[in-house]
Design an enzyme around this catalytic site. Structure first.
Site, PDB file in Angstrom:
ATOM      1  N   HIS A 175       0.843  -1.190   0.000  1.00 23.19           N
ATOM      2  CA  HIS A 175       0.000   0.000   0.000  1.00 23.19           C
ATOM      3  C   HIS A 175       0.883   1.246   0.000  1.00 23.19           C
ATOM      4  O   HIS A 175       1.223   1.769   1.068  1.00 23.19           O
ATOM      5  CB  HIS A 175      -0.920  -0.005   1.220  1.00 23.19           C
ATOM      6  CG  HIS A 175      -1.817  -1.202   1.307  1.00 23.19           C
ATOM      7  ND1 HIS A 175      -1.361  -2.448   1.678  1.00 23.19           N
ATOM      8  CD2 HIS A 175      -3.153  -1.327   1.065  1.00 23.19           C
ATOM      9  CE1 HIS A 175      -2.385  -3.296   1.665  1.00 23.19           C
ATOM     10  NE2 HIS A 175      -3.469  -2.651   1.296  1.00 23.19           N
ATOM     11  N   HIS A 226      -3.997   3.073  -3.575  1.00 22.63           N
ATOM     12  CA  HIS A 226      -4.207   2.556  -2.227  1.00 22.63           C
ATOM     13  C   HIS A 226      -3.481   1.238  -1.977  1.00 22.63           C
ATOM     14  O   HIS A 226      -2.631   1.161  -1.091  1.00 22.63           O
ATOM     15  CB  HIS A 226      -5.696   2.359  -1.954  1.00 22.63           C
ATOM     16  CG  HIS A 226      -5.979   1.733  -0.623  1.00 22.63           C
ATOM     17  ND1 HIS A 226      -6.090   2.467   0.538  1.00 22.63           N
ATOM     18  CD2 HIS A 226      -6.136   0.434  -0.260  1.00 22.63           C
ATOM     19  CE1 HIS A 226      -6.313   1.645   1.556  1.00 22.63           C
ATOM     20  NE2 HIS A 226      -6.345   0.405   1.092  1.00 22.63           N
ATOM     21  N   GLU A 279     -18.170  -4.201  24.006  1.00 15.34           N
ATOM     22  CA  GLU A 279     -17.340  -5.401  24.147  1.00 15.34           C
ATOM     23  C   GLU A 279     -16.103  -5.378  23.248  1.00 15.34           C
ATOM     24  O   GLU A 279     -15.012  -5.763  23.664  1.00 15.34           O
ATOM     25  CB  GLU A 279     -18.158  -6.664  23.847  1.00 15.34           C
ATOM     26  CG  GLU A 279     -19.245  -6.963  24.842  1.00 15.34           C
ATOM     27  CD  GLU A 279     -20.578  -6.345  24.461  1.00 15.34           C
ATOM     28  OE1 GLU A 279     -21.599  -6.722  25.056  1.00 15.34           O
ATOM     29  OE2 GLU A 279     -20.590  -5.487  23.541  1.00 15.34           O
ATOM     30  N   HIS A 319     -28.605 -15.745  24.220  1.00 15.57           N
ATOM     31  CA  HIS A 319     -27.657 -15.516  25.301  1.00 15.57           C
ATOM     32  C   HIS A 319     -26.978 -16.800  25.788  1.00 15.57           C
ATOM     33  O   HIS A 319     -26.255 -16.772  26.788  1.00 15.57           O
ATOM     34  CB  HIS A 319     -28.359 -14.840  26.482  1.00 15.57           C
ATOM     35  CG  HIS A 319     -28.627 -13.385  26.258  1.00 15.57           C
ATOM     36  ND1 HIS A 319     -29.320 -12.919  25.169  1.00 15.57           N
ATOM     37  CD2 HIS A 319     -28.278 -12.278  26.987  1.00 15.57           C
ATOM     38  CE1 HIS A 319     -29.408 -11.599  25.230  1.00 15.57           C
ATOM     39  NE2 HIS A 319     -28.775 -11.185  26.318  1.00 15.57           N
TER      40      HIS A 319
END
Length: 667
Positions: free
Chosen positions: A31, A266, A413, A475
């Site tokens: 890159h 890129h 999280e 869950h």
């Protein structure tokens, strides 16, 4: 600057650009565009602001630099080479090749001066937040009047892609909340992604977004004007109460006549012809490659200034240790990772037969460890009461209370795990974090990087199975336990009761070569292991067969070990030679000598049954093709946990039934 200085500065910046161009051309992959556009801001930061010592890349009070946009790795490799790190030009020539120290994306521990492994976008952004948290806490804890012994900045270079990733939103929000004034990020605002113009998918007001997060925002910095960049960095350093985002407008592939300001620059080499035109455009010889002018190397060499800065700090440390010996001794211990002699003398044991959820047992053990292991710092993703991750004496870290060792991560999280990686990378603290096992899915990219970087982060995953009960299949972890076991260098430990939980924490605290995941129950479990030794080895014989012959082995983990114990008693009454094996950690067990493993699971005893409330896939390695696996190969349901275990066939009677079938098949 004088005209001579301006020319030298331009040569330095173009050297950085063209080293990236040449390395990518030689590798035929990489890159080049980001290093070409970001070179002026990187040059300004590294030569005017960044305090570091190339002769000692791990000097504790160095400033940290995080290249969150890890795809632009040649930018940091060029900087490391030019400023005097142990990264010879031959390593630049070997970019992305086997055995080189210049991999496609920066790798912690591989390249001197690389602070963290980046590449998955957004991870470095959150790592830097963790580093800044560690610096702020340790400074509040150990600095004394006249002795700023912990006093450094965390800088980062972030891309459009970093800021698109959801983890950057999570981490930026928490960084603003905590007032991390020594966190400074430079946004490489080049408006280009792999697909093309960023506006194809991105039209938000980034400065307004970060201002809403309570960041200090410096907008519209010209990425080609080193004076403007320096002024912005000085302003950022003067802002003590908020993290800062510098919005630096750049052009990807700067200097390339045909590919600048386009996605073509890129993620692919410019090509030989375009590379030659770029060199000509920047005042270089068209056929030159890997050129570093002597004046550039001399100007950018940071070794002399780095040695002086390090020496000044070392002299301050000597005075600090004389004036505050106890604090110096404690900080030294934290930095060395040496545990106090009595660290393991913590509560946890409970009598055989007594009942306690392993999450509750974990909280009890952690409470003791927080008193005996002074570097522990962690928190939960808004599940503190459920995860049992906060000790009674802990206070919360907040913007105005940096001494707190408990982190309120909020419902974040992914950022939580990556921030813990940053805390671990910083040094001096031992991070842990907690959530439900099922939400390990939200954390997986950062957890994987914990394992890749061999960071000793402790993950507390509670509510480990259908035992979660009424919350239902969303869950209840089913496939999660096995998926974590599939991750290299992650040690997974699913204790069967409070006593194994205590041992699990002991293993985690002593492990420094990678992360540990503790898999804990919501529901109460009977103490079935007593004081039997062996959990630290990952697997051990809990109950040995009566008589000479081992006819059947029952293997259990976590909450299901109790059913193996009950079934063994029933089968033993029929005269069957039954052995019960607890196997809480595959990784620890696999690390034992073959002689030990075969003493626990002897080859001649082919009749084996395992009981675990998760997917059955993978257990064949321990029970063989003839063995039986009582698991769950579907999602759970909403009902009380006890009902679910019964409905899904987890009982001593079911184990006995499966054992008889396996015995018949193996006869």
């Amino acid at each position: 600057m004088s005209s001579i200085d301006v020319r030298l500065e331009a040569d330095c910046i173009n050297t950085i650009r063209l080293l990236a161009v040449d390395a990518v051309e030689a590798a035929r992959s990489g890159h080049p565009g980001m290093p070409m556009g970001a070179a002026p801001m990187a040059f300004t930061l590294w030569t005017r602001f960044l305090r570091h010592n190339p002769a000692d890349p791990t000097w504790f009070n160095r400033d940290r630099f995080v290249l969150s946009a890890g795809h632009g790795s040649m930018l940091v490799y060029a900087l490391l080479h030019l400023t005097g790190y142990d990264l010879p030009l031959d390593e630049i020539r070997s970019f992305r090749q086997w055995g080189s120290r210049t991999p496609g994306h920066p790798e912690y521990r591989l390249t001197p001066g690389v602070e963290t492994t980046t590449g998955p976008l957004g991870q470095g952004f959150a790592n830097g937040v963790g580093m800044a948290i560690a610096e702020k806490h340790l400074a509040a804890r150990f600095n004394r009047e006249g002795f700023p012994i912990v006093d450094h900045y965390t800088y980062g270079l972030v891309s459009d892609g970093d800021l698109m990733e959801g983890i950057s939103h999570e981490a930026a929000s928490l960084a603003g909340h905590l007032g991390l004034g020594k966190l400074i990020y430079l946004w490489d605002d080049n408006h280009i992604t792999i697909d093309g113009r960023a506006e194809l998918a991105w039209s938000e007001d980034v400065p307004a977004r970060f201002a809403a997060y309570d960041w200090h925002v410096i907008a519209s910095v010209d990425g080609t004007d080193t004076g403007a960049i320096a002024d912005a960095l000085a302003e950022a350093k003067a802002e003590a109460g908020r993290p800062t985002l510098l919005c630096v407008r750049t052009t990807i592939g700067h200097g390339s006549p045909g590919k600048a300001d386009s996605a073509a620059a890129h993620g692919a080499p410019l090509g030989a012809d375009e590379a030659a035109l770029t060199k000509q455009n920047l005042g270089w010889a068209r056929d030159a490659s890997f050129v570093v002018p002597d004046k550039v190397r001399a100007f950018m060499d940071a070794a002399p200034s780095g040695r002086k800065a390090h020496a000044r700090w070392s002299a301050l440390w000597v005075e600090y240790a004389e004036a505050h010996p106890d604090a110096a001794s404690e900080l030294n211990a934290l930095l060395s990772g040496v545990l106090p002699n009595d660290w393991a003398d913590v509560p946890g044991w409970i009598a055989e037969g007594a009942s306690m959820a392993t999450r509750a047992a974990s909280g009890r053990v952690l409470g003791g460890l927080l008193d005996s292991v002074p570097g522990l710092m962690g928190g939960s993703a808004d599940l503190t009461g459920s995860n049992k991750t906060r000790g009674g004496a802990q206070t919360d870290m907040q913007a105005d209370h940096a001494l707190g060792t408990y982190l309120r991560f909020g419902v974040r999280e992914h950022a939580m795990a990556a921030i813990c990686n940053g805390v671990a990378l910083h040094g001096g603290l031992r991070p842990y974090c907690g959530t439900f096992l099922v939400f390990s899915d939200y954390m997986r990219p950062a957890l994987r990087l914990s394992a890749i970087m061999e960071l000793p982060v402790i993950y507390v995953f509670t509510h480990d199975s259908i035992g979660t009960g009424e919350d239902g299949p969303t869950h209840q972890g089913i496939e999660h336990l096995m998926s974590l076991r599939a991750m290299p260098n992650l040690l997974v430990f699913r204790p069967a009761d409070a006593n194994e939980t205590r041992r699990a924490w002991h293993v985690a605290i002593q492990r420094h070569e990678g992360p540990t995941a503790l898999i804990l129950s919501r529901q109460g479990l009977p103490a079935v292991t007593g004081t039997v030794e062996g959990a630290e080895k990952g697997g051990y014989v809990l109950v040995r067969e009566e008589g000479a012959a081992c006819e059947l082995i029952l293997i259990g983990t976590g909450s299901e070990l109790q059913y193996a114990m009950e079934a063994a008693a029933m089968l033993r009454a029929e005269g069957i030679g039954v052995r019960v094996v607890s196997l809480p950690s595959w990784e620890l067990f696999a690390a034992q000598p073959l002689a030990y493993r075969t003493s626990v699971l002897p080859d001649e005893c082919r009749a084996r049954v395992v009981i675990e409330a998760g997917v059955s896939q993978g257990w064949e390695r321990h029970v063989g093709l003839e063995g039986g696996i009582i698991g769950i190969d579907r999602f759970g349901a909403s009902a009380p946990g006890g009902v679910l275990f019964e409905k899904f066939g987890f009982s001593a009677a079911r184990v006995v039934e499966e054992a008889r079938r396996v015995l018949a098949d193996c006869a």
